[in-house]
Design a protein around this motif. Structure first.
Motif, short mmCIF file in Angstrom:
data_model
loop_
_atom_site.label_atom_id
_atom_site.label_comp_id
_atom_site.label_asym_id
_atom_site.label_seq_id
_atom_site.Cartn_x
_atom_site.Cartn_y
_atom_site.Cartn_z
N TYR A 175 -4.64 4.24 11.31
CA TYR A 175 -4.66 5.52 10.60
C TYR A 175 -3.44 5.62 9.69
O TYR A 175 -2.29 5.62 10.15
CB TYR A 175 -4.69 6.68 11.58
CG TYR A 175 -4.93 8.02 10.93
CD1 TYR A 175 -5.86 8.17 9.91
CD2 TYR A 175 -4.23 9.14 11.33
CE1 TYR A 175 -6.09 9.39 9.32
CE2 TYR A 175 -4.45 10.37 10.76
CZ TYR A 175 -5.39 10.50 9.75
OH TYR A 175 -5.61 11.72 9.15
N MET A 176 -3.69 5.69 8.39
CA MET A 176 -2.62 5.58 7.40
C MET A 176 -1.59 6.71 7.48
O MET A 176 -0.40 6.49 7.26
CB MET A 176 -3.19 5.48 5.99
CG MET A 176 -4.03 6.64 5.56
SD MET A 176 -4.83 6.32 3.96
CE MET A 176 -5.78 7.83 3.76
N LYS A 177 -2.02 7.93 7.79
CA LYS A 177 -1.06 9.04 7.88
C LYS A 177 -0.09 8.82 9.04
O LYS A 177 1.11 9.09 8.92
CB LYS A 177 -1.80 10.36 8.05
CG LYS A 177 -2.52 10.83 6.80
CD LYS A 177 -3.11 12.22 6.99
CE LYS A 177 -3.78 12.71 5.72
NZ LYS A 177 -4.33 14.09 5.90
N PRO A 212 -0.68 7.79 -0.95
CA PRO A 212 0.38 8.01 -1.94
C PRO A 212 1.76 8.29 -1.36
O PRO A 212 2.77 7.87 -1.94
CB PRO A 212 -0.13 9.20 -2.76
CG PRO A 212 -1.23 9.81 -1.96
CD PRO A 212 -1.81 8.72 -1.13
N TYR A 213 1.85 8.99 -0.22
CA TYR A 213 3.15 9.27 0.37
C TYR A 213 3.82 7.98 0.85
O TYR A 213 5.03 7.81 0.71
CB TYR A 213 3.01 10.25 1.54
CG TYR A 213 2.69 11.66 1.09
CD1 TYR A 213 3.70 12.53 0.68
CD2 TYR A 213 1.38 12.11 1.05
CE1 TYR A 213 3.42 13.82 0.26
CE2 TYR A 213 1.07 13.40 0.62
CZ TYR A 213 2.09 14.25 0.23
OH TYR A 213 1.80 15.52 -0.19
N ALA A 214 3.01 7.08 1.40
CA ALA A 214 3.56 5.79 1.85
C ALA A 214 3.97 4.94 0.66
O ALA A 214 4.98 4.24 0.70
CB ALA A 214 2.53 5.06 2.71
N TRP A 238 5.68 0.65 -7.03
CA TRP A 238 5.16 1.51 -5.96
C TRP A 238 5.22 2.98 -6.35
O TRP A 238 4.30 3.75 -6.05
CB TRP A 238 5.91 1.26 -4.66
CG TRP A 238 5.46 0.01 -3.97
CD1 TRP A 238 6.17 -1.14 -3.78
CD2 TRP A 238 4.17 -0.23 -3.39
NE1 TRP A 238 5.42 -2.08 -3.13
CE2 TRP A 238 4.18 -1.55 -2.86
CE3 TRP A 238 3.00 0.53 -3.25
CZ2 TRP A 238 3.09 -2.12 -2.23
CZ3 TRP A 238 1.91 -0.03 -2.62
CH2 TRP A 238 1.95 -1.33 -2.12
N TYR A 239 6.29 3.39 -7.02
CA TYR A 239 6.36 4.77 -7.51
C TYR A 239 5.20 5.03 -8.48
O TYR A 239 4.57 6.09 -8.46
CB TYR A 239 7.69 5.03 -8.22
CG TYR A 239 8.87 5.26 -7.31
CD1 TYR A 239 8.77 6.08 -6.19
CD2 TYR A 239 10.11 4.67 -7.58
CE1 TYR A 239 9.87 6.31 -5.37
CE2 TYR A 239 11.22 4.89 -6.76
CZ TYR A 239 11.09 5.71 -5.66
OH TYR A 239 12.18 5.94 -4.85
N LEU A 247 0.71 11.98 -6.68
CA LEU A 247 1.87 12.57 -6.02
C LEU A 247 2.92 12.96 -7.05
O LEU A 247 3.49 12.10 -7.73
CB LEU A 247 2.44 11.58 -5.00
CG LEU A 247 3.48 12.17 -4.03
CD1 LEU A 247 2.83 13.21 -3.12
CD2 LEU A 247 4.12 11.08 -3.19
N GLU A 248 3.21 14.24 -7.15
CA GLU A 248 4.12 14.76 -8.17
C GLU A 248 5.54 14.24 -8.01
O GLU A 248 6.22 13.95 -8.98
CB GLU A 248 4.11 16.28 -8.17
CG GLU A 248 2.84 16.89 -8.73
CD GLU A 248 2.92 18.38 -8.85
OE1 GLU A 248 4.03 18.95 -8.72
OE2 GLU A 248 1.86 19.01 -9.07
#
Length: 258
Positions: A175-177, A212-214, A238-239, A247-248
């Motif tokens: 699970y990625m989260k 996106p957070y990862a 990656w950014y 992702l802002e």
């Protein structure tokens, strides 16, 4: 007695790959799994035109007779408002029936509804009860959600060690989260010894699933050289991927760091 014998004899029949006409014969004889399978067909449009009302009708037949999978599916339709007017109270009622028969998806959904206050007052203790029920059956969504309850002290004393253990279980199931959160816990040394190498590993696991957070966090590791040799080119990549996924803060990092 006839119904019990029929249920036993038909337990191993592969209804999922059966033609609809034959499937309906079993369903009309009262086979609950066949009824639920027809509901699935209409719900997703498998071999038939998608029809939520017809899916609802077949799910209800099986749910009314106590089939927990159909109770979950019917509850989900009430929750989403598919084929019927949205009704959280009915969703909770059906999820409880299914969860009390061991349906882990229903238990996890109940946890979410009590945590968010959907159709009921927010009740973190009740949410934890249902998350525990599902996580003990190795449901990775429930493990992740329960881990967050411990991480943020919602309905329970804040406990990073417990949060780490639950996120690790969920992360190991892919699970990625949970993988991203596990990376954070390793990076910050919360609930475990700080390890940039392990943080990098888990951020990568989630980033390669395009979370996106990862992707953003992995960019940060390369930008600062944590657990890996500093590499601004890879950090930028990656950014950029994170920004492309909406992702802002990644978009802001691109403009401010490069």
């Amino acid at each position: 007695m006839d119904k019990i014998v029929e249920s036993y004899q038909e337990a191993d029949i592969n209804f999922e790959n059966m033609e609809l006409k034959k499937l309906k014969k079993y369903a009309l004889r009262g086979n609950l799994r066949a009824q639920n399978t027809i509901g699935d067909r209409y719900y997703i449009g498998d071999g038939v035109e998608k029809n939520y009302e017809e899916a609802f009708r077949w799910y209800k037949k099986a749910a009314d007779e106590g089939y927990n999978v159909a109770q979950y599916n019917l509850g989900d339709m009430y929750y989403c408002g598919f084929g019927i007017e949205k009704n959280y109270i009915k969703a909770i009622e059906l999820f409880k029936k299914a969860a009390n028969k061991g349906n882990i998806e229903a238990a996890c959904n109940l946890g979410c509804m009590y945590e968010e206050g959907d159709g009921t007052k927010t009740d973190y203790e009740e949410a934890i009860k249902w998350y525990v029920k599902a996580s003990e059956q190795d449901d990775f969504y429930a493990q992740y959600n329960l881990g967050n309850m411990y991480m943020y002290g919602k309905g329970v004393a804040q406990n990073y060690q417990k949060a780490f253990q639950l996120h690790e279980k969920s992360a190991k199931q892919g699970y990625m989260k949970a993988q991203n959160t596990l990376g954070y816990l390793y990076e910050e040394g919360k609930g475990t010894l700080r390890s940039y190498e392990n943080a990098l590993k888990w951020y990568e696991e989630a980033a390669y699933q395009e979370y996106p957070y990862a992707e953003y966090n992995l960019g940060g590791m390369y930008y600062t050289g944590k657990g890996v040799e500093q590499n601004l080119r890879i950090a930028y990549a990656w950014y950029e991927r994170s920004a492309e996924h909406g992702l802002e803060k990644a978009q802001k990092a691109l403009s401010e760091k490069f």
